[in-house]
Design a protein around this motif. Structure first.
Motif, PDB file in Angstrom:
ATOM      1  N   ALA A 175       0.922  -1.326  -0.082  1.00 22.35           N
ATOM      2  CA  ALA A 175       0.021   0.072  -0.072  1.00 22.35           C
ATOM      3  C   ALA A 175       0.697   1.261   0.010  1.00 22.35           C
ATOM      4  O   ALA A 175       0.257   2.256   0.127  1.00 22.35           O
ATOM      5  N   THR A 176       2.125   1.267  -0.185  1.00 20.91           N
ATOM      6  CA  THR A 176       3.128   2.281  -0.276  1.00 20.91           C
ATOM      7  C   THR A 176       4.096   1.982  -1.172  1.00 20.91           C
ATOM      8  O   THR A 176       4.231   0.895  -1.731  1.00 20.91           O
ATOM      9  N   PHE A 177       4.851   2.965  -1.844  1.00 23.81           N
ATOM     10  CA  PHE A 177       5.808   2.972  -2.659  1.00 23.81           C
ATOM     11  C   PHE A 177       7.011   3.616  -2.218  1.00 23.81           C
ATOM     12  O   PHE A 177       6.966   4.605  -1.644  1.00 23.81           O
ATOM     13  N   CYS A 178       8.253   3.205  -2.963  1.00 26.60           N
ATOM     14  CA  CYS A 178       9.337   3.918  -2.441  1.00 26.60           C
ATOM     15  C   CYS A 178      10.315   3.960  -3.434  1.00 26.60           C
ATOM     16  O   CYS A 178      10.517   3.051  -4.402  1.00 26.60           O
ATOM     17  N   ILE A 179      11.170   5.280  -3.703  1.00 27.32           N
ATOM     18  CA  ILE A 179      12.074   5.453  -4.917  1.00 27.32           C
ATOM     19  C   ILE A 179      13.346   5.168  -4.367  1.00 27.32           C
ATOM     20  O   ILE A 179      14.253   5.169  -5.313  1.00 27.32           O
ATOM     21  N   GLY A 180      13.589   4.694  -3.242  1.00 31.28           N
ATOM     22  CA  GLY A 180      14.764   4.359  -2.841  1.00 31.28           C
ATOM     23  C   GLY A 180      15.776   5.641  -2.110  1.00 31.28           C
ATOM     24  O   GLY A 180      15.091   6.596  -1.804  1.00 31.28           O
ATOM     25  N   LEU A 201      11.540   8.533   2.152  1.00 28.51           N
ATOM     26  CA  LEU A 201      10.633   7.376   2.796  1.00 28.51           C
ATOM     27  C   LEU A 201       9.597   7.071   2.065  1.00 28.51           C
ATOM     28  O   LEU A 201       9.199   7.516   1.159  1.00 28.51           O
ATOM     29  N   ALA A 202       8.728   5.782   2.555  1.00 23.85           N
ATOM     30  CA  ALA A 202       7.649   5.500   1.944  1.00 23.85           C
ATOM     31  C   ALA A 202       6.715   6.523   1.690  1.00 23.85           C
ATOM     32  O   ALA A 202       6.428   7.139   2.615  1.00 23.85           O
ATOM     33  N   GLN A 203       5.704   6.304   0.620  1.00 22.97           N
ATOM     34  CA  GLN A 203       4.740   7.395   0.224  1.00 22.97           C
ATOM     35  C   GLN A 203       3.466   6.533   0.037  1.00 22.97           C
ATOM     36  O   GLN A 203       3.585   5.368  -0.421  1.00 22.97           O
ATOM     37  N   PRO A 204       2.344   6.911   0.261  1.00 23.18           N
ATOM     38  CA  PRO A 204       1.100   6.282   0.079  1.00 23.18           C
ATOM     39  C   PRO A 204       0.896   6.081  -1.322  1.00 23.18           C
ATOM     40  O   PRO A 204       1.184   6.662  -2.151  1.00 23.18           O
ATOM     41  N   GLY A 217      -8.227  -0.849 -10.462  1.00 24.21           N
ATOM     42  CA  GLY A 217      -7.540  -1.817 -11.154  1.00 24.21           C
ATOM     43  C   GLY A 217      -6.174  -2.107 -10.846  1.00 24.21           C
ATOM     44  O   GLY A 217      -5.577  -2.985 -11.578  1.00 24.21           O
ATOM     45  N   HIS A 218      -5.587  -1.348  -9.883  1.00 26.10           N
ATOM     46  CA  HIS A 218      -4.140  -1.442  -9.677  1.00 26.10           C
ATOM     47  C   HIS A 218      -3.998  -1.344  -8.097  1.00 26.10           C
ATOM     48  O   HIS A 218      -4.724  -0.908  -7.438  1.00 26.10           O
ATOM     49  N   TYR A 219      -2.642  -1.733  -7.542  1.00 22.16           N
ATOM     50  CA  TYR A 219      -2.507  -1.556  -6.322  1.00 22.16           C
ATOM     51  C   TYR A 219      -0.892  -1.525  -6.149  1.00 22.16           C
ATOM     52  O   TYR A 219      -0.133  -1.886  -7.070  1.00 22.16           O
ATOM     53  N   CYS A 220      -0.518  -1.379  -4.943  1.00 17.89           N
ATOM     54  CA  CYS A 220       1.052  -1.584  -4.408  1.00 17.89           C
ATOM     55  C   CYS A 220       1.323  -2.675  -3.733  1.00 17.89           C
ATOM     56  O   CYS A 220       0.896  -2.555  -2.533  1.00 17.89           O
ATOM     57  N   PRO A 221       1.921  -3.515  -4.336  1.00 16.63           N
ATOM     58  CA  PRO A 221       2.482  -4.569  -3.193  1.00 16.63           C
ATOM     59  C   PRO A 221       3.678  -4.234  -2.498  1.00 16.63           C
ATOM     60  O   PRO A 221       4.209  -3.216  -2.765  1.00 16.63           O
ATOM     61  N   SER A 222       4.190  -5.119  -1.724  1.00 17.14           N
ATOM     62  CA  SER A 222       5.339  -4.753  -1.035  1.00 17.14           C
ATOM     63  C   SER A 222       6.487  -4.648  -1.804  1.00 17.14           C
ATOM     64  O   SER A 222       6.641  -5.470  -2.828  1.00 17.14           O
ATOM     65  N   GLY A 223       7.329  -3.918  -1.560  1.00 10.28           N
ATOM     66  CA  GLY A 223       8.520  -3.599  -2.698  1.00 10.28           C
ATOM     67  C   GLY A 223       8.107  -2.944  -3.752  1.00 10.28           C
ATOM     68  O   GLY A 223       9.103  -2.764  -4.713  1.00 10.28           O
ATOM     69  N   CYS A 224       7.073  -2.044  -3.862  1.00  8.81           N
ATOM     70  CA  CYS A 224       6.618  -1.423  -4.787  1.00  8.81           C
ATOM     71  C   CYS A 224       7.576   0.094  -5.045  1.00  8.81           C
ATOM     72  O   CYS A 224       7.751   0.457  -4.059  1.00  8.81           O
ATOM     73  N   SER A 225       8.075   0.082  -6.346  1.00  7.57           N
ATOM     74  CA  SER A 225       8.566   1.385  -6.683  1.00  7.57           C
ATOM     75  C   SER A 225       8.104   2.616  -7.331  1.00  7.57           C
ATOM     76  O   SER A 225       8.382   3.437  -7.719  1.00  7.57           O
ATOM     77  N   ASP A 226       6.714   2.052  -7.834  1.00 11.51           N
ATOM     78  CA  ASP A 226       6.024   2.667  -8.843  1.00 11.51           C
ATOM     79  C   ASP A 226       4.679   3.552  -8.189  1.00 11.51           C
ATOM     80  O   ASP A 226       4.033   2.701  -7.628  1.00 11.51           O
ATOM     81  N   ALA A 227       4.492   4.687  -8.058  1.00 15.27           N
ATOM     82  CA  ALA A 227       3.302   5.295  -7.508  1.00 15.27           C
ATOM     83  C   ALA A 227       1.926   4.876  -7.810  1.00 15.27           C
ATOM     84  O   ALA A 227       1.277   4.867  -7.527  1.00 15.27           O
ATOM     85  N   THR A 228       2.243   4.509  -9.332  1.00 18.47           N
ATOM     86  CA  THR A 228       0.876   3.978  -9.856  1.00 18.47           C
ATOM     87  C   THR A 228       0.373   2.370  -9.581  1.00 18.47           C
ATOM     88  O   THR A 228      -0.460   2.027 -10.046  1.00 18.47           O
TER      89      THR A 228
END
Length: 300
Positions: free
Chosen positions: A167-172, A176-179, A185-196
């Motif tokens: 439910a968050t994404f991280c750019i590295g 810090l993690a952002q919502p 039709g899309h979601y943020c799994p763990s380890g997601c790097s893309d806001a979409t």
């Protein structure tokens, strides 16, 4: 007659030919000279027996106001200390802890994920702040070097950080993690790097944003393909059958005379209607092409 050595002086009426020791806060050049008030700089003092107006550097754990003031005990609070040459107390340095008073800084020995910042009063130190990692011991915090999809949360011990939560994404890096900002039709799994985010998996529906995939609750004859947005899913495609819920569509298993139309909810399909004929399996119904005087009855 009195003839004092450097660091001593001849007091009035002195009976010793070597004089007496110069008192603290003064300097004495010896000979027949009297003692003189010390004129040393801030952070220095003239101890007993001084022979120079410059005095000596104030020792650690003490304060020295210079001149003839002498030295005083350090009034440091926990997390502070009086280093050598002090005029006032200072924060404990990074990588150490200070108990206050006249005690000197002690080396920090914390475990990985913690550190001793300036002003530390306890040997336990403090948790590593977000955006940094801490190797432990006397080491200072270091900027996080996490790859995309990871971050250094509080208490990190590795520069690689840890995987970003669902439910968050991280750019590295130090970010810090952002919502998650995923579209429906899309979601943020763990380890997601893309806001979409990523496409919703089959058998689930995704509302977008910070929502995570939920199992499809569609009735028989419906299914949830990838990127589905509704709990009820979508009508089962022709030539397949769907038992509903989170189950996927399956190839039709109809016998000759039956077929699976859109929305089919049984593996054996439904009866072929009059005017058509059906080969079964995954074949569609087709218009009857019989000769005059013949017709295609139900289940032809």
């Amino acid at each position: 007659a009195c003839q004092a050595a450097p660091g001593s002086y001849c007091a009035e009426g002195a009976v010793s030919i070597g004089g007496i020791q110069c008192p603290i806060g003064h300097f004495c050049v010896g000979g027949t000279q009297d003692k003189q008030p010390c004129t040393c700089a801030l952070g220095s003092y003239c101890p007993a027996g001084s022979s120079s107006a410059a005095g000596v550097t104030c020792p650690a754990g003490k304060l020295c106001a210079g001149g003839s003031a002498g030295l005083t005990n350090c009034p440091a609070q926990p997390g502070e200390h009086c280093p050598e040459g002090s005029v006032s107390h200072s924060l404990c340095p990074v990588g150490a802890y200070c108990e206050g008073g006249s005690s000197e800084p002690a080396p920090c020995a914390v475990s990985a994920g913690r550190y001793c910042p300036a002003g530390t009063a306890s040997p336990a130190g403090a948790p590593c702040p977000t955006g940094f990692f801490c190797p432990g011991g006397q080491a200072d915090k270091k900027p996080c070097s996490a790859p995309a999809g990871s971050q250094c949360g509080g208490g990190s011990s590795s520069g690689a950080g840890e995987e970003c939560a669902a439910a968050t994404f991280c750019i590295g890096g130090q970010a810090l993690a952002q919502p998650c900002r995923a579209e429906p039709g899309h979601y943020c799994p763990s380890g997601c790097s893309d806001a979409t985010g990523h496409p919703c998996p089959p058998g689930h529906f995704c509302s977008g944003g910070v929502a995570l995939p939920s199992p499809c609750t569609g009735p028989p004859g419906n299914y949830c393909p990838a990127t589905d947005v509704l709990p009820a899913g979508t009508q089962c495609p022709a030539l397949h059958w769907c038992e509903g819920g989170s189950h996927p569509e399956r190839p039709c298993e109809a016998m000759v005379g039956k077929f699976c139309g859109a929305g089919c909810d049984v593996a054996q399909g439904h009866s072929c209607p009059a005017g058509s004929y059906c080969e079964g399996g995954d074949k569609p119904k087709v218009p009857c092409t019989c000769q005059p005087g013949f017709y295609c009855d139900v289940e032809s």
